[in-house]
Design an enzyme around this catalytic site. Sequence first.
Site, PDB file in Angstrom:
ATOM      1  N   LYS A 133       0.837  -1.209   0.000  1.00  0.00           N
ATOM      2  CA  LYS A 133       0.000   0.000   0.000  1.00  0.00           C
ATOM      3  C   LYS A 133       0.867   1.253   0.000  1.00  0.00           C
ATOM      4  CE  LYS A 133      -3.829  -2.375   2.311  1.00  0.00           C
ATOM      5  NZ  LYS A 133      -4.583  -2.657   3.549  1.00  0.00           N
ATOM      6  N   GLN A 150      -4.255  -1.409   9.808  1.00  0.00           N
ATOM      7  CA  GLN A 150      -4.345  -2.755   9.225  1.00  0.00           C
ATOM      8  C   GLN A 150      -4.977  -3.728  10.221  1.00  0.00           C
ATOM      9  OE1 GLN A 150      -3.711  -3.411   6.056  1.00  0.00           O
ATOM     10  NE2 GLN A 150      -4.094  -5.591   6.189  1.00  0.00           N
ATOM     11  N   ASP A 192     -10.651   3.301   4.706  1.00  0.00           N
ATOM     12  CA  ASP A 192     -11.099   1.909   4.682  1.00  0.00           C
ATOM     13  C   ASP A 192     -12.622   1.797   4.715  1.00  0.00           C
ATOM     14  OD1 ASP A 192      -9.170  -0.125   4.466  1.00  0.00           O
ATOM     15  OD2 ASP A 192      -8.442   0.233   6.506  1.00  0.00           O
TER      16      ASP A 192
HETATM   17  N1  GUN Z   1      -7.191  -6.573   6.537  1.00  0.00           N
HETATM   18  C1  GUN Z   1      -7.680  -7.283   5.486  1.00  0.00           C
HETATM   19  N2  GUN Z   1      -8.215  -6.462   4.578  1.00  0.00           N
HETATM   20  C2  GUN Z   1      -8.061  -5.205   5.035  1.00  0.00           C
HETATM   21  C3  GUN Z   1      -8.411  -3.926   4.526  1.00  0.00           C
HETATM   22  O1  GUN Z   1      -8.996  -3.767   3.456  1.00  0.00           O
HETATM   23  N3  GUN Z   1      -8.071  -2.874   5.317  1.00  0.00           N
HETATM   24  C4  GUN Z   1      -7.445  -3.015   6.509  1.00  0.00           C
HETATM   25  N4  GUN Z   1      -7.176  -1.922   7.201  1.00  0.00           N
HETATM   26  N5  GUN Z   1      -7.134  -4.190   7.014  1.00  0.00           N
HETATM   27  C5  GUN Z   1      -7.427  -5.277   6.273  1.00  0.00           C
END
Ligand code: GUN
Length: 307
Positions: free
Chosen positions: A53, A97, A120
């Site tokens: 990311k 995350q 998110d």
């Molecule tokens: N863990 C698995 N998928 C995601 C996501 O799209 N965002 C975040 N922050 N954590 C995740």
Amino acid sequence: MASQLLNGAAVAEEIKRGVAARVKELEPRGIKPGLAAVIVGDDPASKVYVGSKVKTCQSLGLHSEKYELSAQTTTRELLALVEHLNQRDDIDGILVQLPLPKQIETRRILEAVDPAKDVDGFHAINVGRLVRGEESLVACTPAGIIELLDHYQIPIEGSHAVVVGRSDIVGKPMSMLLLHRNATVTICHSRTRNLPEVARQADILVAAIGRAAMITGDFVREGAVVIDVGMNKATTAGEINRIFPDSDLPKRMEDLGKRGYTLVGDVEPRTVAERASWLTPVPGGVGPLTIAMLMKNTLRAAEMRRG
Ligand code: GUN
């Protein structure tokens, strides 16, 4: 007839090109959208996701910061960081995350993120807006799947969409987005009776359960569109032989030799590719779209927040 592949990676590149172009336009106005990514603990998969990311931000001209906190971090410490990032004017997006270590109260953390920076789409305010069909920051994976369907002009309105999995991250927001596009939506889960029979009613089948190759050809109506959200590992030759079509085996076995695993979704390609009209590959399907939509959400948050 064998299914055609929905090239998520290519659509993701197109989305990222659009973001990069817009970021360039904002530059003369002194605006550089910024993302802060927070990871707690040492989960290797999470580290890979967050690393990718942050790297993508850099390649598109966005500002990014990575915060790596120890596995022993407390809720209070993480809240303090989130508060700090909320106050920063140069940070437009905050991503924590998931999953978080078990001593941390995940819900409190997600609710502490400024909804305007919630790239998110996990904050209750944004979830509520999504349910009402109002403008909001929407969870990246389901938003990316809608972009993919639109890119391939797969009709959503009036179709029967079956979503297998009811997570807050994928299943629930996916169902809402499909509903707002006038699909008839069925949400299935581990307690659904006769799951294969229900899944076979789908024109669009979204598999987001987190179990390797669980969705076999028996779950798929001839001609259905199948979206595979899964990210699992196949670690034995026997498993790989069972899951993948012969044409895929050389590459899969090479993965196994090099890394000790190959990525497998929630869908079994060997049997599903025989029945589906369209299928997303793993890797190269939904995964790249999630990251592209995070970039788009960060840009959008910057535009909304800074006029
Ligand atoms: N863990 C698995 N998928 C995601 C996501 O799209 N965002 C975040 N922050 N954590 C995740």
